[in-house]
Design a protein around this motif. Structure first.
Motif, PDB file in Angstrom:
ATOM      1  N   ALA A   1      30.503  37.865  38.166  1.00 16.58           N
ATOM      2  CA  ALA A   1      30.566  39.419  37.664  1.00 16.58           C
ATOM      3  C   ALA A   1      32.167  39.534  37.417  1.00 16.58           C
ATOM      4  O   ALA A   1      32.376  40.251  36.480  1.00 16.58           O
ATOM      5  CB  ALA A   1      29.844  40.333  38.792  1.00 16.58           C
ATOM      6  N   ALA A   2      32.940  39.306  38.260  1.00 15.20           N
ATOM      7  CA  ALA A   2      34.337  39.582  37.911  1.00 15.20           C
ATOM      8  C   ALA A   2      34.908  39.123  36.908  1.00 15.20           C
ATOM      9  O   ALA A   2      35.643  39.497  36.020  1.00 15.20           O
ATOM     10  CB  ALA A   2      35.107  39.055  39.155  1.00 15.20           C
ATOM     11  N   LYS A   3      34.528  37.741  36.696  1.00 14.64           N
ATOM     12  CA  LYS A   3      34.860  36.909  35.237  1.00 14.64           C
ATOM     13  C   LYS A   3      34.480  37.720  34.024  1.00 14.64           C
ATOM     14  O   LYS A   3      35.031  38.089  33.128  1.00 14.64           O
ATOM     15  CB  LYS A   3      34.525  35.780  35.376  1.00 14.64           C
ATOM     16  CG  LYS A   3      34.708  34.755  34.162  1.00 14.64           C
ATOM     17  CD  LYS A   3      34.012  33.336  34.372  1.00 14.64           C
ATOM     18  CE  LYS A   3      33.908  32.705  32.621  1.00 14.64           C
ATOM     19  NZ  LYS A   3      33.226  31.625  32.986  1.00 14.64           N
TER      20      LYS A   3
ATOM     21  N   PHE B   1      39.696  35.757  42.521  1.00 14.87           N
ATOM     22  CA  PHE B   1      38.962  34.670  41.669  1.00 14.87           C
ATOM     23  C   PHE B   1      39.761  34.090  40.586  1.00 14.87           C
ATOM     24  O   PHE B   1      40.429  34.745  39.814  1.00 14.87           O
ATOM     25  CB  PHE B   1      37.515  35.553  41.018  1.00 14.87           C
ATOM     26  CG  PHE B   1      36.930  35.905  42.080  1.00 14.87           C
ATOM     27  CD1 PHE B   1      36.055  34.902  42.957  1.00 14.87           C
ATOM     28  CD2 PHE B   1      36.342  37.103  42.269  1.00 14.87           C
ATOM     29  CE1 PHE B   1      35.081  35.501  43.819  1.00 14.87           C
ATOM     30  CE2 PHE B   1      35.402  37.548  43.146  1.00 14.87           C
ATOM     31  CZ  PHE B   1      34.862  36.658  43.980  1.00 14.87           C
ATOM     32  N   ILE B   2      39.722  32.862  40.348  1.00 15.68           N
ATOM     33  CA  ILE B   2      40.349  32.009  39.569  1.00 15.68           C
ATOM     34  C   ILE B   2      40.125  32.581  38.019  1.00 15.68           C
ATOM     35  O   ILE B   2      41.178  32.775  37.264  1.00 15.68           O
ATOM     36  CB  ILE B   2      39.789  30.504  39.497  1.00 15.68           C
ATOM     37  CG1 ILE B   2      40.146  30.016  40.910  1.00 15.68           C
ATOM     38  CG2 ILE B   2      40.515  29.801  38.580  1.00 15.68           C
ATOM     39  CD1 ILE B   2      39.669  28.425  41.294  1.00 15.68           C
ATOM     40  N   GLU B   3      38.811  32.303  37.582  1.00 11.86           N
ATOM     41  CA  GLU B   3      38.644  32.698  36.392  1.00 11.86           C
ATOM     42  C   GLU B   3      39.071  34.296  35.767  1.00 11.86           C
ATOM     43  O   GLU B   3      39.751  34.385  34.836  1.00 11.86           O
ATOM     44  CB  GLU B   3      37.473  32.454  35.602  1.00 11.86           C
ATOM     45  CG  GLU B   3      37.142  30.932  35.775  1.00 11.86           C
ATOM     46  CD  GLU B   3      35.426  30.621  36.133  1.00 11.86           C
ATOM     47  OE1 GLU B   3      35.192  31.335  36.961  1.00 11.86           O
ATOM     48  OE2 GLU B   3      35.098  29.691  35.605  1.00 11.86           O
ATOM     49  N   LYS B   4      38.701  35.093  36.852  1.00 12.40           N
ATOM     50  CA  LYS B   4      39.110  36.456  36.562  1.00 12.40           C
ATOM     51  C   LYS B   4      40.832  36.586  36.331  1.00 12.40           C
ATOM     52  O   LYS B   4      41.175  37.171  35.220  1.00 12.40           O
ATOM     53  CB  LYS B   4      38.775  37.381  37.611  1.00 12.40           C
ATOM     54  CG  LYS B   4      39.061  38.893  37.283  1.00 12.40           C
ATOM     55  CD  LYS B   4      38.572  39.388  38.718  1.00 12.40           C
ATOM     56  CE  LYS B   4      38.966  41.098  38.584  1.00 12.40           C
ATOM     57  NZ  LYS B   4      40.217  41.573  38.870  1.00 12.40           N
ATOM     58  N   SER B   5      41.417  36.005  37.095  1.00 10.88           N
ATOM     59  CA  SER B   5      42.946  36.006  37.187  1.00 10.88           C
ATOM     60  C   SER B   5      43.441  35.438  36.043  1.00 10.88           C
ATOM     61  O   SER B   5      44.339  35.630  35.493  1.00 10.88           O
ATOM     62  CB  SER B   5      43.509  35.379  38.406  1.00 10.88           C
ATOM     63  OG  SER B   5      42.657  35.830  39.527  1.00 10.88           O
ATOM     64  N   ALA B   6      42.841  34.138  35.563  1.00  6.86           N
ATOM     65  CA  ALA B   6      43.444  33.396  34.467  1.00  6.86           C
ATOM     66  C   ALA B   6      43.230  34.237  33.345  1.00  6.86           C
ATOM     67  O   ALA B   6      44.227  34.225  32.375  1.00  6.86           O
ATOM     68  CB  ALA B   6      42.796  32.076  34.528  1.00  6.86           C
ATOM     69  N   ILE B   7      42.261  34.685  33.115  1.00  9.10           N
ATOM     70  CA  ILE B   7      41.984  35.592  31.751  1.00  9.10           C
ATOM     71  C   ILE B   7      42.978  36.898  31.803  1.00  9.10           C
ATOM     72  O   ILE B   7      43.556  37.003  30.821  1.00  9.10           O
ATOM     73  CB  ILE B   7      40.388  36.036  31.773  1.00  9.10           C
ATOM     74  CG1 ILE B   7      39.577  35.084  31.736  1.00  9.10           C
ATOM     75  CG2 ILE B   7      40.273  37.002  30.673  1.00  9.10           C
ATOM     76  CD1 ILE B   7      37.948  35.388  31.814  1.00  9.10           C
TER      77      ILE B   7
END
Ligand code: SF4
Ligand code: SF4
Ligand code: SF4
Lengths: 74, 520
Positions: free
Chosen positions: B367-369, B480-486
């Motif tokens: 969801a965060a992503k 979260f990895i993906e959320k942060s990376a985005i």
């Protein structure tokens, strides 16, 4: 009349054990040994010694020159 | 698109689109986003997606089959199968140094009874342990009694554990029915070629039906049996993963053909792994100086196969007795002596409760992503770049730079964040390297990345990373990895667009040799 396993080369992988038609191979202290009284060099069973054919380490299952070559009884 | 059902149409009644299946697994979400292969998939958010329930049940908590699950679930291998029936040039069966570890290498062989006890002990200690694999150190199907006896014991005492096995495929067709009977739902076949001429360069011999076959003849036998076994498994609805070892100059280009051949026979996933080869391994390839691929070569090949089929990029090439999450090895905690001394109580309920919590975490992460991804909507840019992430699992940026044994690599673009692999940096078995050298090793391993995301990092390495052109990012610690990376990527694009920084492409990186293991 038998083959032997060069213990220092044997990985103990056990591949040879179930292949022997004479149940001549067993484990001893982590490596495998051939019972020269049981080994027939696979003569009468297969074209080539099974232990040699399946062993991953070359020159590990070799003819034991301490014994005369196996003579099949006809 | 790609029908999963057997080529001959003798399918079990359901035709599954592999692309969508993997899309749903990898992305674990609903509509409209581009993931791995750019294919969209519609379905319920953070759930099963379009997957038929029976397939979803098989993959959802298997760390090897689902990239997303591998952040959360653990697997273990037990080494009950020492014998092998073929010889590969990248394997030296004699070599088993306690200091070194490679795939397939183990220090302890177990009897099926010991193995079953070990599985129970581990499953009680690590509730997210959901998968038991038998992968060697030889070929499980060259030791069928030991392999199946182990499965039998575990199926009786721990029915919730998924069973899987990896094989070279030579005797696979003979065992397909037994495998199906044990409810083994995942089988991995290592297929490095479908052309015997190429096979002869990889396999010096195979032992089949009481005879050793060498060269092209042996390789022909092997490939025929492998493909037959694959077809027979997929006909029975058993998921098959194909592993291929990429050997530059021998089968690297050919693997595209292998990919096509296995896809058409219903393989579910293709895992192309780099050759591990060093002279001290004593393998034929090690001794002939055959090199492994670079990170860029590996990724290029994986990318070129991706349009064809789903690629696995998270394989850690673990040891045949690995225990834990992918990327970690807790096998030292579970030696035979320790296990035999343990009182084990198998508690199915605790395991279930724990796994339910994990599922909640997964949903929150997705969801965060999704939320973050929506902020990228409308951004137009051709920029595609890689970033490295230090993580201990759960999909979070939660590892200290200095403690990381590996970095996960994500490719960022306006389509989002896509997991593309991992880089090992543990200095295991290299002995005597100081701080300086270890930092250099890390930089070489992630040299193709623009940034590295960490929970924390010291001042010195920070400066050195910057000097090497890699941005150390601490701002998203424990997120979260993906959320942060985005989010980071969005800011990066803004800075590029405003002219504050200039986007420059990065160079290639090195693939660390050796399998992952616990540090001594
Ligand atoms: S040569 Fe044949 S009979 Fe003798 S030990 Fe080897 S497998 Fe057994
Ligand atoms: S096959 Fe060779 S290495 Fe394996 S146990 Fe027999 S003799 Fe030893
Ligand atoms: S060897 Fe590869 S496939 Fe097997 S558990 Fe490890 S990562 Fe998964």
């Amino acid at each position: 009349m038998a083959l032997k396993i060069i213990a220092s080369q044997c990985t103990g992988c056990s591949a040879c054990e179930p292949e022997c038609p004479n149940v001549a191979i067993s484990e001893k202290n982590g490596t495998f040994v051939i019972d020269p009284k049981k080994c027939t060099e696979c003569i009468g069973h297969f074209d080539s010694p099974q232990c040699t054919a399946v062993c991953p380490v070359d020159d590990t299952c070799v003819i034991d020159t301490a014994y005369p070559r196996y003579q099949p009884r006809i | 698109m790609h029908a999963l059902a057997g080529q001959d149409g003798a399918s079990a009644g359901h035709v599954v689109d592999v692309g969508e299946v993997m899309q749903a697994i990898a992305e674990h979400k609903g509509c409209g986003t581009t993931g791995g292969s750019g294919k969209a998939s519609c379905g319920s958010a953070a759930g099963q997606g379009d997957l038929p329930t029976e397939i979803w049940e098989k993959v959802k908590n298997h760390p090897c089959y689902s990239e997303e699950a591998h952040h959360h679930y653990a697997r273990m291998h037990v080494a009950v199968a020492p014998a092998c029936n073929i010889q590969c040039n990248y394997c030296n069966r004699k070599y088993d140094c306690a200091n070194e570890s490679r795939p397939g290498v183990v220090s302890e062989k177990l009897t099926p009874e010991q193995a079953a006890k070990k599985v129970l002990a581990v499953a009680s200690t690590i509730p997210q342990m959901t998968v038991l694999g038998i992968a060697g150190p030889g070929d499980p199907l060259a030791n069928p009694e030991k392999t199946f006896r182990t499965f039998d014991l575990i199926a009786k005492t721990a029915p919730d554990i998924k069973l899987c096995l990896s094989t070279n495929g030579l005797t696979l067709p003979d065992h397909v029915d037994t495998i199906a009977g044990f409810n083994v739902d995942h089988v991995t076949i290592t297929i490095n070629m479908v052309d015997p001429e190429i096979g002869a360069k990889i396999y010096p011999w195979v032992f089949w039906k009481h005879k050793r076959y060498t060269g092209v003849e042996g390789a022909k036998l092997l490939t025929d049996r492998q493909l037959l076994g694959l077809e027979m498994l997929t006909e029975r609805g058993i998921l098959c993963k194909v592993n291929s070892v990429m050997i530059p100059g021998i089968n690297d280009k050919h693997l595209v053909e292998v990919n096509r051949a296995v896809k058409s026979r219903g393989a579910f996933l293709h895992n192309i792994m780099p050759l591990i080869s060093a002279p001290e391994h004593g393998t034929v390839f090690g001794l002939t100086g055959q090199r492994g691929p670079t990170a860029q070569e590996l990724k290029a090949l994986q990318d070129s196969c991706e349009g064809e089929m789903n690629m696995m990029r998270h394989c850690r090439q673990c040891r045949a007795d690995a225990v834990g999450l992918l990327g970690e090895d807790r096998s030292a905690e579970f030696t035979t002596d320790k296990i035999m001394a343990m009182e084990v109580k198998y508690d199915l309920d605790t395991r279930k409760a724990y796994q339910e919590k994990v599922e909640e975490e997964r949903v929150a992460k997705v969801a965060a992503k999704q939320e973050e991804l929506s902020t990228l909507a409308g951004a137009v840019s051709d920029i595609k770049l890689l970033v490295a992430v230090a993580t201990r699992g759960s999909g979070l940026i939660n590892e200290h730079f200095g403690h990381a044994k590996e970095f996960q690599v994500y490719e960022l673009s306006t389509a989002g964040a896509k997991f593309v692999g991992h880089r090992r940096v543990d200095l295991y078995c290299q002995g005597g390297y100081g701080e300086e050298d270890s930092l250099e090793t890390i930089i070489r391993a992630i040299n193709d990345c623009h940034a590295v995301f960490v929970a924390k990092i010291g001042g010195c390495p920070k400066a050195d990373l910057k000097a090497a052109g890699i941005d150390p990012v601490e701002d998203y610690a424990h997120e979260f990895i993906e959320k942060s990376a985005i989010a980071w990527f969005k800011a990066y694009l803004d800075r590029v667009n405003s002219g504050e920084i200039e986007h420059v492409a990065r160079g290639d990186a090195e693939i660390r040799q050796g399998a992952l293991t616990s540090a001594a």
